[in-house]
Design a protein around this motif. Structure first.
Motif, PDB file in Angstrom:
ATOM      1  N   SER A  80      26.307  69.469  49.939  1.00 49.90           N
ATOM      2  CA  SER A  80      26.313  68.239  49.652  1.00 49.90           C
ATOM      3  C   SER A  80      27.800  67.767  49.826  1.00 49.90           C
ATOM      4  CB  SER A  80      26.046  67.913  48.240  1.00 49.90           C
ATOM      5  OG  SER A  80      27.020  68.585  47.390  1.00 49.90           O
ATOM      6  N   VAL A  81      28.096  66.349  50.103  1.00 49.56           N
ATOM      7  CA  VAL A  81      29.449  65.911  50.342  1.00 49.56           C
ATOM      8  C   VAL A  81      30.389  66.295  48.978  1.00 49.56           C
ATOM      9  CG1 VAL A  81      31.046  63.740  50.522  1.00 49.56           C
ATOM     10  CG2 VAL A  81      28.842  63.793  51.711  1.00 49.56           C
ATOM     11  N   PRO A  82      30.192  66.262  47.810  1.00 48.74           N
ATOM     12  CA  PRO A  82      31.102  66.724  46.828  1.00 48.74           C
ATOM     13  C   PRO A  82      31.542  68.016  46.731  1.00 48.74           C
ATOM     14  CG  PRO A  82      29.213  65.017  45.852  1.00 48.74           C
ATOM     15  CD  PRO A  82      28.923  65.664  47.398  1.00 48.74           C
ATOM     16  N   ALA A  83      30.218  69.030  47.139  1.00 54.25           N
ATOM     17  CA  ALA A  83      30.667  70.307  47.359  1.00 54.25           C
ATOM     18  C   ALA A  83      31.423  70.704  48.468  1.00 54.25           C
ATOM     19  CB  ALA A  83      29.360  71.263  47.587  1.00 54.25           C
ATOM     20  N   ARG A  84      31.464  69.817  49.622  1.00 58.63           N
ATOM     21  CA  ARG A  84      32.275  70.119  50.804  1.00 58.63           C
ATOM     22  C   ARG A  84      33.735  69.777  50.373  1.00 58.63           C
ATOM     23  NH1 ARG A  84      29.797  66.765  55.360  1.00 58.63           N
ATOM     24  NH2 ARG A  84      27.517  66.674  53.971  1.00 58.63           N
ATOM     25  N   ALA A  85      33.910  68.792  49.712  1.00 56.90           N
ATOM     26  CA  ALA A  85      35.215  68.463  49.176  1.00 56.90           C
ATOM     27  C   ALA A  85      35.691  69.250  48.361  1.00 56.90           C
ATOM     28  CB  ALA A  85      35.138  66.942  48.630  1.00 56.90           C
ATOM     29  N   ASP A  86      34.965  69.943  47.450  1.00 56.86           N
ATOM     30  CA  ASP A  86      35.495  70.641  46.312  1.00 56.86           C
ATOM     31  C   ASP A  86      35.796  72.296  46.768  1.00 56.86           C
ATOM     32  OD1 ASP A  86      35.903  71.261  43.618  1.00 56.86           O
ATOM     33  OD2 ASP A  86      34.112  72.175  43.298  1.00 56.86           O
ATOM     34  N   LEU A  87      35.222  72.533  48.098  1.00 55.69           N
ATOM     35  CA  LEU A  87      35.670  73.814  48.662  1.00 55.69           C
ATOM     36  C   LEU A  87      37.044  73.944  48.822  1.00 55.69           C
ATOM     37  CD1 LEU A  87      35.415  76.136  50.255  1.00 55.69           C
ATOM     38  CD2 LEU A  87      34.883  74.769  52.346  1.00 55.69           C
ATOM     39  N   PHE A  88      37.711  72.783  49.110  1.00 51.70           N
ATOM     40  CA  PHE A  88      39.163  72.874  49.129  1.00 51.70           C
ATOM     41  C   PHE A  88      40.124  73.098  47.769  1.00 51.70           C
ATOM     42  CE2 PHE A  88      37.836  71.407  53.252  1.00 51.70           C
ATOM     43  CZ  PHE A  88      38.556  72.239  54.057  1.00 51.70           C
ATOM     44  N   GLU A  89      39.463  72.535  46.698  1.00 46.68           N
ATOM     45  CA  GLU A  89      40.017  72.932  45.353  1.00 46.68           C
ATOM     46  C   GLU A  89      39.854  74.360  45.113  1.00 46.68           C
ATOM     47  OE1 GLU A  89      41.859  70.864  43.536  1.00 46.68           O
ATOM     48  OE2 GLU A  89      41.277  69.315  45.416  1.00 46.68           O
TER      49      GLU A  89
END
Length: 155
Positions: A80-89
């Protein structure tokens, strides 16, 4: 199709654990299972990712962590888009917490029979080799090798 591909196991201990999980019908990397697992320690979590040391680290690795999405997918593009963004966190947490100024990052996508993987749940490997810091000047070390392709043994 099983959640595990036994043809790419590196040790008998790893194979035995995967067979045990397969018989139970559970995916080790799904959140409820990994949290309850007796050996797989979770060192950090974000909203969408779990960080854990690899129970079966690669030869030559001084550090071998896994970044595992809480979503059960087999390909980075399925996240999901949120999971993709959170990968970098999650990756930032690893880099900062372990004081890394260098590391390797590996992911296998798709069918484990062809990628060199063993579990059909996306996960990323964060790898730092043992030979990176040689205070005695020695040049002897085992390079970390991550298999990215395989020929299915069950064909």
């Amino acid at each position: 199709m099983s959640l595990y591909y036994f043809g790419n196991c590196r040790t008998e201990e790893q194979r035995a654990e995967m067979e045990r999980l397969d018989r139970a019908g559970v995916c080790l990397f799904c959140p409820d299972v990994i949290r309850a697992h007796e050996k797989q320690q979770i060192v950090a979590e974000t909203g969408h990712w779990i960080v854990t040391p690899n129970e079966f680290p690669y030869a030559g690795a001084r550090l071998h962590l896994l970044l595992i999405p809480k979503e059960h997918v087999t390909d980075l593009v399925e996240l999901s888009v949120p999971a993709r963004a959170d990968l970098f966190e999650a990756l930032r947490w690893v880099k900062d917490t372990y004081g890394l100024d260098h590391y390797g990052l590996g992911a296998r996508n798709g069918d484990s029979r062809f990628t060199g993987g063993t579990i059909r749940h996306l996960h990323l490997h964060v790898l730092v080799g043992e030979g990176d810091e040689q205070p005695d000047g020695a040049r002897d070390f085992t390079p970390v090798r991550m298999k990215f392709s395989s020929r299915p043994k069950d064909r």
